[in-house]
Design a protein around this motif. Sequence first.
Motif, PDB file in Angstrom:
ATOM      1  N   PHE A   1       6.087   9.596  28.169  1.00  0.00           N
ATOM      2  CA  PHE A   1       5.051  10.314  27.419  1.00  0.00           C
ATOM      3  C   PHE A   1       3.678   9.966  27.961  1.00  0.00           C
ATOM      4  O   PHE A   1       3.487   8.828  28.405  1.00  0.00           O
ATOM      5  CB  PHE A   1       5.122   9.928  25.930  1.00  0.00           C
ATOM      6  CG  PHE A   1       6.390  10.394  25.281  1.00  0.00           C
ATOM      7  CD1 PHE A   1       6.573  11.728  24.970  1.00  0.00           C
ATOM      8  CD2 PHE A   1       7.408   9.489  24.989  1.00  0.00           C
ATOM      9  CE1 PHE A   1       7.744  12.166  24.366  1.00  0.00           C
ATOM     10  CE2 PHE A   1       8.586   9.914  24.378  1.00  0.00           C
ATOM     11  CZ  PHE A   1       8.761  11.252  24.067  1.00  0.00           C
ATOM     12  N   PRO A   2       2.718  10.870  27.892  1.00  0.00           N
ATOM     13  CA  PRO A   2       2.823  12.239  27.392  1.00  0.00           C
ATOM     14  C   PRO A   2       3.730  13.096  28.304  1.00  0.00           C
ATOM     15  O   PRO A   2       3.727  12.925  29.516  1.00  0.00           O
ATOM     16  CB  PRO A   2       1.387  12.762  27.400  1.00  0.00           C
ATOM     17  CG  PRO A   2       0.561  11.748  28.101  1.00  0.00           C
ATOM     18  CD  PRO A   2       1.357  10.529  28.324  1.00  0.00           C
ATOM     19  N   MET A   3       4.461  14.017  27.662  1.00  0.00           N
ATOM     20  CA  MET A   3       5.458  14.817  28.375  1.00  0.00           C
ATOM     21  C   MET A   3       5.159  16.306  28.139  1.00  0.00           C
ATOM     22  O   MET A   3       4.972  16.739  27.005  1.00  0.00           O
ATOM     23  CB  MET A   3       6.826  14.456  27.794  1.00  0.00           C
ATOM     24  CG  MET A   3       7.960  15.346  28.228  1.00  0.00           C
ATOM     25  SD  MET A   3       9.514  14.805  27.470  1.00  0.00           S
ATOM     26  CE  MET A   3       9.412  15.545  25.835  1.00  0.00           C
ATOM     27  N   LEU A   4       5.110  17.046  29.231  1.00  0.00           N
ATOM     28  CA  LEU A   4       4.905  18.491  29.116  1.00  0.00           C
ATOM     29  C   LEU A   4       6.271  19.166  29.192  1.00  0.00           C
ATOM     30  O   LEU A   4       7.017  18.934  30.146  1.00  0.00           O
ATOM     31  CB  LEU A   4       4.013  18.970  30.278  1.00  0.00           C
ATOM     32  CG  LEU A   4       3.728  20.467  30.353  1.00  0.00           C
ATOM     33  CD1 LEU A   4       2.908  20.939  29.144  1.00  0.00           C
ATOM     34  CD2 LEU A   4       2.989  20.802  31.651  1.00  0.00           C
ATOM     35  N   ALA A   5       6.608  19.970  28.175  1.00  0.00           N
ATOM     36  CA  ALA A   5       7.925  20.628  28.163  1.00  0.00           C
ATOM     37  C   ALA A   5       7.763  22.134  28.275  1.00  0.00           C
ATOM     38  O   ALA A   5       7.053  22.754  27.484  1.00  0.00           O
ATOM     39  CB  ALA A   5       8.669  20.264  26.876  1.00  0.00           C
TER      40      ALA A   5
ATOM     41  N   HIS B   1      16.466  23.664  16.740  1.00  0.00           N
ATOM     42  CA  HIS B   1      17.194  24.013  17.970  1.00  0.00           C
ATOM     43  C   HIS B   1      16.304  23.911  19.224  1.00  0.00           C
ATOM     44  O   HIS B   1      16.730  23.391  20.259  1.00  0.00           O
ATOM     45  CB  HIS B   1      17.730  25.444  17.830  1.00  0.00           C
ATOM     46  CG  HIS B   1      18.407  25.959  19.052  1.00  0.00           C
ATOM     47  ND1 HIS B   1      19.702  25.642  19.368  1.00  0.00           N
ATOM     48  CD2 HIS B   1      17.970  26.765  20.051  1.00  0.00           C
ATOM     49  CE1 HIS B   1      20.032  26.226  20.501  1.00  0.00           C
ATOM     50  NE2 HIS B   1      18.998  26.921  20.939  1.00  0.00           N
ATOM     51  N   VAL B   2      15.093  24.396  19.111  1.00  0.00           N
ATOM     52  CA  VAL B   2      14.205  24.446  20.278  1.00  0.00           C
ATOM     53  C   VAL B   2      13.791  23.024  20.689  1.00  0.00           C
ATOM     54  O   VAL B   2      13.775  22.670  21.873  1.00  0.00           O
ATOM     55  CB  VAL B   2      12.971  25.324  19.986  1.00  0.00           C
ATOM     56  CG1 VAL B   2      12.120  25.468  21.230  1.00  0.00           C
ATOM     57  CG2 VAL B   2      13.405  26.694  19.493  1.00  0.00           C
ATOM     58  N   GLU B   3      13.489  22.202  19.690  1.00  0.00           N
ATOM     59  CA  GLU B   3      13.175  20.798  19.959  1.00  0.00           C
ATOM     60  C   GLU B   3      14.406  20.131  20.593  1.00  0.00           C
ATOM     61  O   GLU B   3      14.288  19.322  21.519  1.00  0.00           O
ATOM     62  CB  GLU B   3      12.819  20.127  18.628  1.00  0.00           C
ATOM     63  CG  GLU B   3      12.010  18.880  18.766  1.00  0.00           C
ATOM     64  CD  GLU B   3      11.671  18.290  17.392  1.00  0.00           C
ATOM     65  OE1 GLU B   3      11.706  19.020  16.380  1.00  0.00           O
ATOM     66  OE2 GLU B   3      11.408  17.088  17.331  1.00  0.00           O
ATOM     67  N   GLY B   4      15.585  20.497  20.100  1.00  0.00           N
ATOM     68  CA  GLY B   4      16.832  19.954  20.637  1.00  0.00           C
ATOM     69  C   GLY B   4      16.952  20.202  22.138  1.00  0.00           C
ATOM     70  O   GLY B   4      17.315  19.295  22.893  1.00  0.00           O
ATOM     71  N   HIS B   5      16.619  21.416  22.583  1.00  0.00           N
ATOM     72  CA  HIS B   5      16.719  21.716  24.017  1.00  0.00           C
ATOM     73  C   HIS B   5      15.955  20.677  24.851  1.00  0.00           C
ATOM     74  O   HIS B   5      16.407  20.261  25.914  1.00  0.00           O
ATOM     75  CB  HIS B   5      16.151  23.110  24.314  1.00  0.00           C
ATOM     76  CG  HIS B   5      17.195  24.194  24.231  1.00  0.00           C
ATOM     77  ND1 HIS B   5      18.307  24.201  25.029  1.00  0.00           N
ATOM     78  CD2 HIS B   5      17.280  25.317  23.462  1.00  0.00           C
ATOM     79  CE1 HIS B   5      19.051  25.275  24.753  1.00  0.00           C
ATOM     80  NE2 HIS B   5      18.449  25.960  23.798  1.00  0.00           N
ATOM     81  N   VAL B   6      14.802  20.254  24.356  1.00  0.00           N
ATOM     82  CA  VAL B   6      13.984  19.287  25.102  1.00  0.00           C
ATOM     83  C   VAL B   6      14.724  17.951  25.233  1.00  0.00           C
ATOM     84  O   VAL B   6      14.619  17.257  26.262  1.00  0.00           O
ATOM     85  CB  VAL B   6      12.627  19.087  24.385  1.00  0.00           C
ATOM     86  CG1 VAL B   6      11.790  18.021  25.062  1.00  0.00           C
ATOM     87  CG2 VAL B   6      11.864  20.411  24.322  1.00  0.00           C
TER      88      VAL B   6
ATOM     89  N   VAL C   1       9.233  18.352  31.828  1.00  0.00           N
ATOM     90  CA  VAL C   1      10.657  18.689  31.694  1.00  0.00           C
ATOM     91  C   VAL C   1      10.793  20.193  31.469  1.00  0.00           C
ATOM     92  O   VAL C   1       9.872  20.840  30.954  1.00  0.00           O
ATOM     93  CB  VAL C   1      11.338  17.919  30.525  1.00  0.00           C
ATOM     94  CG1 VAL C   1      11.239  16.426  30.722  1.00  0.00           C
ATOM     95  CG2 VAL C   1      10.780  18.316  29.165  1.00  0.00           C
ATOM     96  N   ILE C   2      11.941  20.730  31.892  1.00  0.00           N
ATOM     97  CA  ILE C   2      12.223  22.127  31.563  1.00  0.00           C
ATOM     98  C   ILE C   2      13.483  22.160  30.717  1.00  0.00           C
ATOM     99  O   ILE C   2      14.404  21.371  30.926  1.00  0.00           O
ATOM    100  CB  ILE C   2      12.331  23.051  32.800  1.00  0.00           C
ATOM    101  CG1 ILE C   2      13.310  22.510  33.821  1.00  0.00           C
ATOM    102  CG2 ILE C   2      10.977  23.283  33.416  1.00  0.00           C
ATOM    103  CD1 ILE C   2      13.554  23.483  34.965  1.00  0.00           C
ATOM    104  N   ALA C   3      13.511  23.066  29.749  1.00  0.00           N
ATOM    105  CA  ALA C   3      14.597  23.065  28.779  1.00  0.00           C
ATOM    106  C   ALA C   3      14.997  24.490  28.433  1.00  0.00           C
ATOM    107  O   ALA C   3      14.203  25.423  28.580  1.00  0.00           O
ATOM    108  CB  ALA C   3      14.121  22.347  27.515  1.00  0.00           C
ATOM    109  N   GLY C   4      16.249  24.660  27.975  1.00  0.00           N
ATOM    110  CA  GLY C   4      16.733  25.981  27.575  1.00  0.00           C
ATOM    111  C   GLY C   4      17.542  26.630  28.695  1.00  0.00           C
ATOM    112  O   GLY C   4      17.518  26.175  29.849  1.00  0.00           O
ATOM    113  N   GLY C   5      18.248  27.714  28.357  1.00  0.00           N
ATOM    114  CA  GLY C   5      19.170  28.354  29.298  1.00  0.00           C
ATOM    115  C   GLY C   5      18.553  28.714  30.639  1.00  0.00           C
ATOM    116  O   GLY C   5      19.185  28.554  31.691  1.00  0.00           O
TER     117      GLY C   5
END
Length: 417
Positions: A145-149, A118-123, A351-355
């Motif tokens: 890439f390289p990508m900072l999440a 799930h967490v990888e999915g958010h990215v 990138v930023i990910a998640g709610g």
Amino acid sequence: MWCETYVVKVLGIETSCDETAAAVVEDGKKLLSNVVASSMDLHAKYGGVVPEIAARSHIEAINPVIEQALTEANCTWDSIDAIAVTYGAGLGGSLLVGVLAARTAAIIHNKPLYACNHVEGHVYASFLTEAFLSGYEMPNKAPGFPMLALIVSGGHSQLVLFKNHFDYKLLGRTNDDAIGEAFDKVAKILGLPYPGGPSVSKAAIEGYPTKYKFPKARSTLNQGSYVSALRGASDVRTAPHMRYGKGAQKHATKKSATSANRVTGSARQQVGAIRGLGKYDFSFSGLKTAVLRTAQKECGVTHDFPSFELYGRLSEAQKANLAASFQHTAIETVVDKTVEAYEEFAPKSVVIAGGVAANRELRQQLSDRLGFDIPYPDHKLCTDNGAMIASLGCFKMKKNQQTADPYTLDISPNLTM
Ligand code: KG4
Ligand code: ZN
């Protein structure tokens, strides 16, 4: 075997918490449908997700949601190349519904099945750059890439450095509460509705972000010990610890304190410097407690005054100032570490990910501090959805990642990255 140039269409299924979600994505980038049925309203009066209610709601919604996702994408089962499903982390009962639906569909329709974190999915929401649907604002190119999440949700706060797809290193994560969880808990103290993130940021609009000075957790590890912590990453960081958020009720499993890096004891968390907190680790428990203590002080009551009775004594101005000051400090904490990691690792993209990635203050502070605009996923793709899982599934297929056995795939509620 699939080659990279082959166009794939993947159905993604996500049921890790209170959203029953399914979507079809083409090639990891084109959103063909995105259907989300949330049971959030049923949980609101409890101030957090009730696992049993969430699981029952998934059972009712899963088949109609999948059918709708296929119809809206103009797809039949025949035109789908694979199924991707979240198998962890999340609530056991909730995950089970999605995984069993995906396993059954994979067997009946003879499709490859991909098990997704799930967490990888958010990215992977950040890789969606085209929409067949209206009402979505998409970035115009995929991150390089390289990508900072920076992954910030109700259950996670972590910084991950991706060298490439499926080749990443966890730089740091929360030692206690996730940032979204802190928003949810502060909302409860201020008497604001669930989910706390959007309601705290709405209240914050009327407040002064510098009215109250709240502490930011600091690392006590120097660079040398941080590097050795990273070297021992597999031992230290993959302890079976998983917080899944969106409110206190959701913590049906106890966090494990087996990690050598783990800090327990709220006393230590009150101080700015936390022993064992790595350079890129987070801690939000002390901040949440500082908001509680300040609210108690403002109301002229002692520390043992019940937190759930405080909001009735706070004025609207005090609530707005507490919300704004909390939000400012919480966001600054994650932005500080993201900027530090950006400077240390010089990634090609951030990138930023998640709610919590939907938070405007986060987007503003990060762009201001980094000095360039970050292409953000649409708000609807920041919170839990099937599209991010479908996108991850497309990349798994195109990069020839291992498929899951539809007869045996099990859930993994405590899965970590
Ligand atoms: O990613 P998500 O939907 O679920 C998890 O995987 O946990 O994230 C939900 C979290 C909740 O804690 C919610 O309060 C927070 O994201 N959230 C926000 C905002 N929108 C949702 N937090 C701050 N600002 C927002 N605008
Ligand atoms: Zn999530």
